[in-house]
Design an enzyme around this catalytic site. Structure first.
Site, PDB file in Angstrom:
ATOM      1  N   GLY A  37      36.401  15.985 -18.616  1.00 12.95           N
ATOM      2  CA  GLY A  37      37.277  16.431 -18.040  1.00 12.95           C
ATOM      3  C   GLY A  37      37.477  17.878 -17.989  1.00 12.95           C
ATOM      4  O   GLY A  37      39.037  18.382 -17.885  1.00 12.95           O
ATOM      5  N   MET A  66      28.057  13.669 -12.824  1.00 11.95           N
ATOM      6  CA  MET A  66      26.698  13.536 -13.678  1.00 11.95           C
ATOM      7  C   MET A  66      25.911  12.340 -12.364  1.00 11.95           C
ATOM      8  O   MET A  66      25.178  11.837 -12.930  1.00 11.95           O
ATOM      9  CB  MET A  66      26.561  13.233 -15.071  1.00 11.95           C
ATOM     10  CG  MET A  66      27.573  13.629 -16.088  1.00 11.95           C
ATOM     11  SD  MET A  66      27.398  15.312 -16.075  1.00 11.95           S
ATOM     12  CE  MET A  66      25.404  15.150 -17.327  1.00 11.95           C
ATOM     13  N   ASN A  79      29.023  23.737  -8.226  1.00  6.53           N
ATOM     14  CA  ASN A  79      28.413  22.677  -9.533  1.00  6.53           C
ATOM     15  C   ASN A  79      28.424  23.701 -11.212  1.00  6.53           C
ATOM     16  O   ASN A  79      28.043  25.247 -10.699  1.00  6.53           O
ATOM     17  CB  ASN A  79      27.504  21.894  -9.825  1.00  6.53           C
ATOM     18  CG  ASN A  79      26.717  20.932 -10.801  1.00  6.53           C
ATOM     19  OD1 ASN A  79      27.556  20.673 -11.392  1.00  6.53           O
ATOM     20  ND2 ASN A  79      25.148  20.807 -11.098  1.00  6.53           N
ATOM     21  N   HIS A 123      26.589  24.058 -14.377  1.00  6.98           N
ATOM     22  CA  HIS A 123      25.745  23.257 -15.386  1.00  6.98           C
ATOM     23  C   HIS A 123      25.039  24.082 -16.824  1.00  6.98           C
ATOM     24  O   HIS A 123      25.388  25.582 -16.831  1.00  6.98           O
ATOM     25  CB  HIS A 123      24.015  23.829 -14.596  1.00  6.98           C
ATOM     26  CG  HIS A 123      23.827  23.081 -15.723  1.00  6.98           C
ATOM     27  ND1 HIS A 123      23.203  21.441 -15.161  1.00  6.98           N
ATOM     28  CD2 HIS A 123      22.147  23.309 -15.830  1.00  6.98           C
ATOM     29  CE1 HIS A 123      21.781  21.323 -16.827  1.00  6.98           C
ATOM     30  NE2 HIS A 123      21.021  22.376 -16.600  1.00  6.98           N
ATOM     31  N   SER A 166      25.379  27.884 -16.239  1.00  8.31           N
ATOM     32  CA  SER A 166      25.210  29.147 -14.355  1.00  8.31           C
ATOM     33  C   SER A 166      26.350  27.918 -14.061  1.00  8.31           C
ATOM     34  O   SER A 166      26.286  26.549 -13.775  1.00  8.31           O
ATOM     35  CB  SER A 166      23.891  28.408 -14.547  1.00  8.31           C
ATOM     36  OG  SER A 166      22.739  28.875 -15.075  1.00  8.31           O
ATOM     37  N   THR A 218      22.664  22.156  -4.133  1.00  5.83           N
ATOM     38  CA  THR A 218      21.796  21.311  -2.822  1.00  5.83           C
ATOM     39  C   THR A 218      21.353  20.321  -3.268  1.00  5.83           C
ATOM     40  O   THR A 218      21.705  19.756  -3.951  1.00  5.83           O
ATOM     41  CB  THR A 218      20.858  22.408  -2.572  1.00  5.83           C
ATOM     42  OG1 THR A 218      19.554  23.018  -3.549  1.00  5.83           O
ATOM     43  CG2 THR A 218      20.742  23.773  -1.935  1.00  5.83           C
ATOM     44  N   GLU A 278      17.975  19.440  -4.547  1.00 10.89           N
ATOM     45  CA  GLU A 278      17.578  19.901  -5.504  1.00 10.89           C
ATOM     46  C   GLU A 278      18.322  19.614  -7.055  1.00 10.89           C
ATOM     47  O   GLU A 278      19.160  20.832  -7.092  1.00 10.89           O
ATOM     48  CB  GLU A 278      17.284  20.755  -5.293  1.00 10.89           C
ATOM     49  CG  GLU A 278      16.143  21.081  -5.765  1.00 10.89           C
ATOM     50  CD  GLU A 278      15.101  22.822  -6.193  1.00 10.89           C
ATOM     51  OE1 GLU A 278      14.577  23.402  -7.849  1.00 10.89           O
ATOM     52  OE2 GLU A 278      15.745  22.987  -5.576  1.00 10.89           O
ATOM     53  N   LEU A 279      18.436  18.664  -7.657  1.00 10.25           N
ATOM     54  CA  LEU A 279      18.767  19.074  -8.851  1.00 10.25           C
ATOM     55  C   LEU A 279      19.133  20.282  -9.793  1.00 10.25           C
ATOM     56  O   LEU A 279      17.691  20.569  -9.831  1.00 10.25           O
ATOM     57  CB  LEU A 279      18.166  17.478  -9.594  1.00 10.25           C
ATOM     58  CG  LEU A 279      18.507  17.848 -11.220  1.00 10.25           C
ATOM     59  CD1 LEU A 279      20.319  17.412 -11.155  1.00 10.25           C
ATOM     60  CD2 LEU A 279      18.174  16.803 -11.556  1.00 10.25           C
ATOM     61  N   ASP A 280      20.682  20.728  -9.665  1.00 11.49           N
ATOM     62  CA  ASP A 280      20.568  21.813 -10.234  1.00 11.49           C
ATOM     63  C   ASP A 280      19.703  23.044 -10.217  1.00 11.49           C
ATOM     64  O   ASP A 280      19.164  23.664 -10.963  1.00 11.49           O
ATOM     65  CB  ASP A 280      20.405  21.603 -11.747  1.00 11.49           C
ATOM     66  CG  ASP A 280      20.651  20.859 -13.044  1.00 11.49           C
ATOM     67  OD1 ASP A 280      22.437  20.487 -12.003  1.00 11.49           O
ATOM     68  OD2 ASP A 280      20.771  19.501 -13.168  1.00 11.49           O
TER      69      ASP A 280
HETATM   70  C1  GAR Z   1      30.364  19.901 -18.679  1.00  8.46           C
HETATM   71  O1  GAR Z   1      29.461  21.168 -20.088  1.00  8.46           O
HETATM   72  C2  GAR Z   1      29.339  20.907 -18.161  1.00  8.46           C
HETATM   73  O2  GAR Z   1      28.294  21.868 -17.626  1.00  8.46           O
HETATM   74  C3  GAR Z   1      28.086  19.587 -17.569  1.00  8.46           C
HETATM   75  O3  GAR Z   1      29.141  18.303 -18.681  1.00  8.46           O
HETATM   76  C4  GAR Z   1      29.774  18.818 -19.363  1.00  8.46           C
HETATM   77  C5  GAR Z   1      30.729  18.047 -18.585  1.00  8.46           C
HETATM   78  O4  GAR Z   1      31.965  18.786 -19.607  1.00  8.46           O
HETATM   79  N1  GAR Z   1      27.440  19.103 -17.194  1.00  8.46           N
HETATM   80  C6  GAR Z   1      26.157  18.832 -16.437  1.00  8.46           C
HETATM   81  O5  GAR Z   1      25.502  18.614 -17.927  1.00  8.46           O
HETATM   82  C7  GAR Z   1      26.024  18.791 -14.854  1.00  8.46           C
HETATM   83  N2  GAR Z   1      24.343  18.645 -15.114  1.00  8.46           N
HETATM   84  P1  GAR Z   1      33.870  18.375 -19.412  1.00  8.46           P
HETATM   85  O6  GAR Z   1      33.673  16.408 -18.466  1.00  8.46           O
HETATM   86  O7  GAR Z   1      34.609  18.335 -20.436  1.00  8.46           O
HETATM   87  O8  GAR Z   1      34.471  19.444 -18.499  1.00  8.46           O
END
Ligand code: GAR
Length: 214
Positions: free
Chosen positions: A12, A90, A107, A109, A136, A141, A143-145
């Site tokens: 988080g 996730m 989101n 990513h 990014s 949507t 569609e994943l990412d």
């Molecule tokens: C972040 O780097 C985020 O971009 C990634 O998880 C991490 C969470 O960190 N998200 C993904 O990979 C989603 N596909 P956090 O819990 O410390 O914010």
């Protein structure tokens, strides 16, 4: 005050950056609720530290993705959000969740999409000896990412760096950029029309170029 719901699965740190930006009024809104699909993660402690209500919807308690997404949507819609921000959430989401929230669901990513959707983005960038890596922020949507991109942040990738150093750099970009994008969304400088991102003339993201971070 605009209402933000944040969905997490882990530490988080992006949630924390969003909360801090609300508290310092860089975002004209407040995080009204945090939902995690994983119990006992540190992001829930962060929410509690800020006295923000939270709940856990454990995906393991559901027989399939659709029923999890229905319950998630049920809880999110009762919170009446202006924006739902995935911050390290996730789970792959189905149309049951993404369709009714179209234009309100974003989101973050950790890659320069369309490169490296999915997992292990940093290792893939390193293994491919990419000159640049980044993050990014996009509308979600089913569609994943794959939803329309709002903003990106890029850095030169130093191939001497360890994986941990790269993750650390990427996090710093995320913590800087995600609150700025959320601020613009809530101020209506960014919106979605016919599946295309629309920017107002005073949006700092209107050039659609990745912002450079080194
Ligand atoms: C972040 O780097 C985020 O971009 C990634 O998880 C991490 C969470 O960190 N998200 C993904 O990979 C989603 N596909 P956090 O819990 O410390 O914010």
């Amino acid at each position: 005050m605009k209402r933000i719901v944040v969905l997490i699965s882990g530490s988080g740190s992006n949630l924390e950056a969003i909360i801090e930006a609300c508290l310092s009024q860089r975002i004209n809104g407040e995080v009204v609720h945090v939902i995690s699909n994983v119990p006992d993660v540190f992001g829930l402690t962060r929410a509690a530290n800020h006295k923000i209500p939270s709940s856990v919807i454990n995906h393991n308690d559901f027989i399939d993705r659709e029923s999890f997404d229905r319950e998630l949507y049920n809880q999110v819609s009762h919170l009446n959000p202006d924006l739902v921000a995935l911050a390290g959430f996730m789970r792959i989401l189905t149309a049951n969740f993404t369709n009714p929230l179209k234009g309100k669901l974003i989101n973050i990513h950790p890659s320069l999409l369309p490169k490296y959707p999915g997992l292990n983005t940093h290792q893939q960038a390193i293994d491919n000896q990419d000159s640049h890596h980044g993050i990014s922020i996009h509308y979600v949507t089913e569609e994943l990412d794959g939803g329309p991109i709002i903003a990106q942040g890029a850095m030169e990738l130093d191939l001497q760096s360890s994986l941990e150093e790269v993750i650390d750099q990427i996090h710093r970009i995320e913590h800087n950029l995600y609150p700025r994008v959320i601020a613009e969304l809530l101020d209506m400088k960014v919106g979605l029309k016919d599946n295309t991102v629309q920017f107002s003339h005073d949006s700092e993201f209107k050039d659609a170029q990745p912002l450079q971070y080194n």
